[in-house]
Each structure stands twice: as structure tokens, then as C-alpha cells.
Design an enzyme around this catalytic site. Structure first.
Site, PDB file in Angstrom:
ATOM      1  N   HIS A 173      17.586  16.122   9.879  1.00 42.67           N
ATOM      2  CA  HIS A 173      17.174  17.523   9.974  1.00 42.67           C
ATOM      3  C   HIS A 173      18.070  18.333  10.908  1.00 42.67           C
ATOM      4  O   HIS A 173      18.035  19.567  10.883  1.00 42.67           O
ATOM      5  CB  HIS A 173      15.720  17.605  10.435  1.00 42.67           C
ATOM      6  CG  HIS A 173      14.962  18.759   9.861  1.00 42.67           C
ATOM      7  ND1 HIS A 173      15.573  19.955   9.485  1.00 42.67           N
ATOM      8  CD2 HIS A 173      13.639  18.924   9.581  1.00 42.67           C
ATOM      9  CE1 HIS A 173      14.661  20.776   9.012  1.00 42.67           C
ATOM     10  NE2 HIS A 173      13.486  20.180   9.052  1.00 42.67           N
ATOM     11  N   ASP A 392      15.875  16.656 -13.449  1.00 40.44           N
ATOM     12  CA  ASP A 392      15.902  15.764 -14.611  1.00 40.44           C
ATOM     13  C   ASP A 392      17.180  14.936 -14.539  1.00 40.44           C
ATOM     14  O   ASP A 392      18.279  15.472 -14.626  1.00 40.44           O
ATOM     15  CB  ASP A 392      15.866  16.605 -15.894  1.00 40.44           C
ATOM     16  CG  ASP A 392      15.896  15.769 -17.159  1.00 40.44           C
ATOM     17  OD1 ASP A 392      16.078  14.533 -17.070  1.00 40.44           O
ATOM     18  OD2 ASP A 392      15.757  16.352 -18.243  1.00 40.44           O
TER      19      ASP A 392
END
Length: 451
Positions: A173, A392
Site C-alpha cells: 500500500h 475476464d
């Protein structure tokens, strides 16, 4: 990684980006901004997506895993800083100080292949409570961002399930925010889906943005990690994922705007978060005179002049807090009033405030710490705008999204888009006692839909 008898690690590879032309030996050094540095004591970002098993011709998964590994490597070529490590330099100053940068030394990112043959898609997707085994699908659990000087900045774990696949990423992060996280995920899936074509829709913008008054590297007034890094004690919490259909979200937005006479000014997300805030406060059974705050992470890329590119590879997030609200006032005044408080917190957020906070931080550094929420407060991250369901990899859209153990405190709320357009999923992490009361809250559960 979290340990679970249900999950077995099959292989682990260190993936390095391809050699780059015109790069100095050892790689470039990217100086970190205040936005980055203040997150050094925060856990890695951990998100993953759930798929049904690919077509029967790939039933043994060998070809699928190979495609995923190759496309992960190709995506890493484009996002090469994520294959580096943090570099800590002790500066020759009095008093002692240090600087922390991102070194693009290509040490690599982890690719892990795992198996959980007893876990089904349905057991994850249709469980209101998130099953504990999900935490074992994520690498680098309990690592702090500061640990990126010795651990990979990025790791992925592909876990085969009985009838599906879970693909998880853990990302440091201190070098990236949620926008970068999902841009990497989207790029990886695009490359895999296209058969390995390395072109991506949103190539990352590598250079960091600094205030004109801030000359990097930023000097931190500390002699070592013990002066500013805190290893958190993780509280006992549980989590649920609530799904709100597009119709439910629209109904809630219409209801709070009608109540306040605001003609659509209160957004869908603000309306939904007001429901969460009121419901959680009720479940916590707080003293009516106790103050409760709601902290929201606001993206700053479009709020600067000139704006940062969408593809900016770094942190660009500010915390805005709705404060000076008592539990009694919140419950008495209800959803419309709560939503209006959130709306005004966002409306009052200005670029000048961002610049002032960053300048102040350079003069007096302070740090965010994992799992330190007050027992009466909430913190929301994530966004319904992130492209989660567009990932996808070549065998269809995901059917769900879940997160790892990182930054799971009592009061952490994470927002995702839902599987249908306009729907929203909300992951709520609370103490077991509060969460048990929350799922019995009639006002909340009337709005929750099944998927």
C-alpha cells in the site's frame, strides 16, 4: 500466508519483468510522496475474485495456470516498479533521519499456485458470513507495507477450488492505492484474455507527483523502524458481504433525497453508507451521548489542478471524516440526515485542503496504522466504480469478490460494484457480537438482496 488445512500450496514462482532498454544498471529510484509514506505501517491491499471453473477442455488446469502465469509476467513488464523493493537510506544528519524510496531492481513478484479441493464456489458466494478459509487464498497476510524492503511488493495466488478458481493479489500500500490495484488486475486479465498481447488499455504513469514546495526525497526524522512502525494487534472480527440490487440502491437514494428535499444531490453511495452507519451504530448499542465518526477515503486524481492521470502509479487518496455526531442524534434523525452529513463532508473537500495536508505532513510526518479504528467509528474504502467484474481472463466474468486479512479492524467497510449494473456490494467487518446483531437489523436486511 494464512494457514488452513483446506488449502495446499502446489508451487511458488518468482516472476521478474523482462529487461528494459535505456534503464540504468540496477534500475531507477522512485521517490515516495507523503501519500505513499504515511501508509508504511498499513497492511498490503488484498483483494481477490471468484470464478467458476473454466471449460472442460482445461479440466486439469495445467494450461489455465500456465496462461495465468505468462500473462501475469507480461502485465508485470508494464507495471515493472511493482517488481522492485523499498529502499531505506539512513541519512548522515543530526538528529538522525532516513528516506524511503521505491527501487526498480526487478527482484520480482510472487506467483503462487494452490489447491482447495473441498471448497466450492457456492460455499463462498452464498454465505452471508465470509468463510475463514478465504483468508488462506491470499499471500503476504499480516505483512506491513514497510516490509516491502525485504518482501515482494506484489504477489498473487491462484487457488483451484472444487468447481472454480479464486485469483487473489496482495499489493504494497505504500507504492499503490486501490485504483492502481484494479488497473493492474484489469491489465493482467486483458493480456490473458487476448492470448498474450502485451498492450493494455490504461498503461501506468510511472512518475510520482510532488508539491512544488516539496523536494524529494522526503527526510523522515527517525533513526529506525522502531521509531514509527507499529506492529498491530489484530482484533477478533468477522465479516459479512451484503449485496444491494440496482433497484434497492435507487430506492434508497430516492428515499433519502425526498426526506431531505435535496433533488438527487445525495449520491447513491452516500445513501447506502448512511444505511450502514445507522445500522451499525444501532447494532453497537452505543451510549446516546457517544460521538461516532464516519471516515471515507476520497480519490484525489481528478481533484488536483491539473488532474493526475487515471493511470497514476501511486497513492492519491485523502481521508475525509464526518464528525461531531452523537449516536443518539444519528439514530433519532435517521437515514436522510445521516446521508446529508456524508454528502456535506465530501462537498466541503477542496484541493486546497489536500495541498495543505500534504505540506503539513512533510513538516511533521505522521502515519496511519492498521486496525486502530475506535469502537464507535467506521472507515470506508473501495469504490463501486472499480472495474471488478470486467476481469475476464478468457473463460467468463467473475461471480464474486472478497478481501484478505489486511487492515481488518472493527469498523472497516469496503465497497465494491455488484455483479449487475448499478448494484453495490458492501463488505462489513465488525466484532462478532456487533455483526451478529447487525444481520438481525430489519431496516438493513430489507434492502439486502441475494445473488
Amino acid at each position: 500466508m494464512a494457514e488452513s488445512s483446506e488449502v495446499r500450496i502446489l508451487s511458488k514462482s518468482l516472476i521478474r519483468p523482462s529487461p528494459r532498454l535505456c534503464e540504468e544498471d540496477g534500475g531507477r529510484l522512485i521517490h515516495l510522496t507523503p501519500w505513499d509514506l504515511m501508509l508504511l505501517s498499513i497492511d498490503y491491499i488484498q483483494k481477490g475474485i471468484l470464478f467458476r471453473r473454466p471449460p472442460t477442455q482445461d479440466a486439469d488446469m495445467t494450461l489455465t495456470i500456465s496462461r495465468l502465469r505468462d500473462s501475469f509476467a507480461a502485465a508485470l513488464d508494464r507495471f515493472f516498479p511493482l517488481a522492485g523493493r523499498l529502499s531505506i537510506a539512513n541519512l548522515d544528519t543530526s538528529p538522525p533521519s532516513l528516506s524511503i524510496s521505491l527501487k526498480c531492481n526487478d527482484e520480482g513478484a510472487d506467483f503462487i499456485h494452490a489447491s482447495a479441493p473441498s471448497v466450492t464456489v457456492s460455499s463462498i458466494l452464498h454465505s452471508l458470513y465470509v468463510p475463514p478459509v478465504v483468508l488462506s487464498f491470499f499471500p503476504l497476510n499480516r505483512a506491513l507495507s514497510y516490509d516491502g524492503h525485504r518482501l515482494p511488493l506484489l504477489a498473487t495466488q491462484v487457488t483451484e477450488l472444487a468447481d472454480g478458481i479464486f485469483i487473489a493479489c496482495s499489493l504494497n500500500h505504500a507504492v499503490a492505492d486501490g485504483t492502481v490495484f484494479w488497473n493492474f488486475f484489469n491489465s493482467w486479465s486483458q493480456i490473458c484474455r487476448s492470448g498474450g498481447c502485451p498492450e493494455v488499455s490504461i498503461p501506468p504513469a510511472i512518475d510520482r507527483w510532488f508539491l512544488d514546495s516539496c523536494i524529494p526525497p522526503i527526510r523522515l526524522p527517525f533513526g529506525g523502524e522502531n521509531d514509527f512502525i507499529r506492529r498491530p494487534v489484530y482484533p477478533p472480527v468477522e465479516e459479512c458481504v451484503f449485496h444491494f440490487s440496482a433497484a434497492a440502491v435507487a430506492k434508497l437514494k430516492s428515499m433519502v433525497n425526498a426526506e431531505m428535499g435535496t433533488d438527487g444531490q445525495i449520491s447513491s453511495l452516500q445513501s447506502l453508507l448512511s444505511l450502514i452507519w445507522v445500522s451499525v451504530t444501532r447494532a453497537r448499542r452505543l451510549d446516546p451521548n457517544k460521538e461516532t465518526s464516519y471516515m471515507i477515503l476520497i480519490g484525489c486524481r481528478t481533484r488536483l489542478t491539473p488532474p493526475l492521470p487515471e493511470s497514476y502509479l501511486g497513492n492519491a487518496v485523502h481521508v475525509a471524516a464526518t464528525q461531531n455526531v452523537t449516536a443518539g442524534e444519528l439514530l433519532q434523525r435517521g437515514l436522510g440526515w445521516a446521508a446529508w452529513q456524508l454528502n456535506q463532508t465530501v462537498a466541503l473537500f477542496k484541493e486546497s485542503l489536500v495541498r495543505s495536508c500534504l505540506a503539513d505532513w512533510v513538516r511533521t510526518p505522521s502515519f496511519s496504522y492498521a486496525c486502530t479504528f475506535k469502537p464507535e467509528d467506521l472507515l470506508t474504502g473501495g469504490s463501486p466504480r472499480f472495474n471488478v467484474y470486467g476481469n475476464d481472463f478468457g473463460w467468463g466474468r467473475p461471480v464474486g469478490v472478497r478481501s484478505g486479512a489486511g487492515n481488518k479492524g472493527d469498523g472497516k467497510v469496503t465497497v465494491y460494484p455488484g455483479p449487475e449494473k448499478g448494484s453495490i456490494a458492501v463488505e462489513v467487518c465488525l466484532s462478532p457480537k456487533t455483526l451478529s446483531a447487525l444481520i438481525k437489523d430489519e431496516e438493513l436486511m430489507r434492502m439486502v438482496s441475494c445473488i
